[in-house]
Design an enzyme around this catalytic site. Sequence first.
Site, PDB file in Angstrom:
ATOM      1  CG  ASP A   1      -1.784   1.193   1.341  1.00  0.00           C
ATOM      2  OD1 ASP A   1      -2.374   1.547   0.315  1.00  0.00           O
ATOM      3  OD2 ASP A   1      -1.867   1.803   2.421  1.00  0.00           O
TER       4      ASP A   1
ATOM      5  CB  THR B   1      -1.951   5.542  -1.914  1.00  0.00           C
ATOM      6  OG1 THR B   1      -1.879   4.123  -1.982  1.00  0.00           O
ATOM      7  CG2 THR B   1      -3.124   5.931  -1.064  1.00  0.00           C
ATOM      8  CB  THR B   2       0.887   3.045  -5.722  1.00  0.00           C
ATOM      9  OG1 THR B   2       0.755   2.357  -4.485  1.00  0.00           O
ATOM     10  CG2 THR B   2       2.260   2.775  -6.284  1.00  0.00           C
TER      11      THR B   2
ATOM     12  CG  ASP C   1      -6.613   0.724   0.617  1.00  0.00           C
ATOM     13  OD1 ASP C   1      -6.692   1.434   1.639  1.00  0.00           O
ATOM     14  OD2 ASP C   1      -5.542   0.485   0.035  1.00  0.00           O
TER      15      ASP C   1
END
Length: 527
Positions: free
Chosen positions: A61, A94-95, A387
């Site tokens: 994550d 998020t990445t 998530d």
Amino acid sequence: MAIDRIFKDEASEEKGERARMASFVGAMAIADLVKTTLGPKGMDKILQSTGRGREVTVTNDGATILKSLHIDNPAAKVLVDISKVQDDEVGDGTTSVVVLAGELLREAEKLVAAKIHPMTIISGFRMAAECARNALLKKVMDNKENAEKFKSDLMKIARTTLSSKILSQDKEHFAQLAVDAVMRLKGSTNLESIQIIKKPGGSLMDSFLDEGFILDKKIGIGQPKRIENANILVANTAMDTDKVKIYGARVRVDSMTRAAEIEGAEKQKMREKVQKIIGHGINCFVNRQLIYNFPEELFADAGVLAIEHADFDGIERLALVTGGEIASTFDNPESVKLGHCKLIEEIMIGEDRLIHFSGVELGQACTIVLRGASHHVLDEAERSMHDALCVLSQTVNDSRVLLGGGWPEMVMAKDVDELARKTPGKKSHAIDAFSRALIAIPTTIADNAGLDSAELIAQLRAEHQKEGCPAGIDVISGSVGDMAELGISEAFKVKQAVLLSATEAAEMILRVDEIITCAPRRREDRM
């Protein structure tokens, strides 16, 4: 006369080209760090703390990895910050947001080297971001009106979100859990009423969704194990005053009978407190603090179930779902709001006993119980589940959906390319660079899956010249696939947040032309 220095000895400054290079290098290093975790075939990272416990976290994550790093580079901190905001805002992507910002800066570096002013680049990036967003808006699907189709959209989004996590093997099972939990919220984005409990043992497939609330505590000795139509008082109060506290207290007595009298008075005080609590007409008492043996006995005699030492999150959530409030004084029963539920009973999960509250006041409440081989697996499963729940709860509010697998990036890149051809002047170079940065996301997905990214992206680009083309990267078969057929979908809100946050972060870093590191303040020697 030139002034050589205006700063103190330990302060430092970097100007112009050097400052810009330091910013670019820091941001690109962070992007490269998390790049390998992107996509369904992304790899995990092990984070080991240097603290006493030497705790180990295994995760892919982006936000978890970045917030665990201690970073010195100011530009890199901006990227860490946008990934944290992305996590708080929509839960996923998020990445992607860090990778996109890193690629934008990589392209900007080449433009700065070609003597294009940063403000021109920023202006071009802004036009490109607006164009890309409009390209997505033209292609969104919205099935809010059709409940059946909307549920199927949610399932596809949950599967796509989970396919890049540890739960990818059992994504069907977990997608169903996540969708059921979110559908119970009836449009609310408050995930407080969905509780996640982790219990080691069994396999990930043994995880289940329970309607109601589970408290990770045992029922005391001699107390009722099952209560129907419960009235619950949730409290945060001291229930340990039946003994004289020796620490810090000094009691002088001339005989043992006097000491016994004091103990008796303490017990009487406790008895009165318990009577006041029972006088609220309750049959379940949940306390944040310890309950000593004597009050516990009194509660058992009165047929009241007393639960002690419930953790703070536990009682806050319990008060929320049962519709009660946390009380600390008991003199006015009418001002205390009690919680209600239909049934309280003890259940077993694996080796552990827990207390189950069913038929709670807040109908949306539910508990997801995760099982797994070890704590590391469970922690990562919890992050993945969180998530998925975040993305789904946001999608219920903003029901616009896009296809996934690199399809949105190709759609955006195609429109941005056309804009670059129409735009006169140096801005067109910046717009063209934006298009190349967008294509870096499907390229990275393909690279991480060990595929030939150059070949796949060339094929994708050719496919996307056709109108209404649903082509994206199918990493399982290692070729270009039909995303609509494969059921790979993403929430529009996630993609929009990635696009806008990454552009803003890249803009901010591009504007920098000087980095000043201040000297630490010294404490003056006071005599």
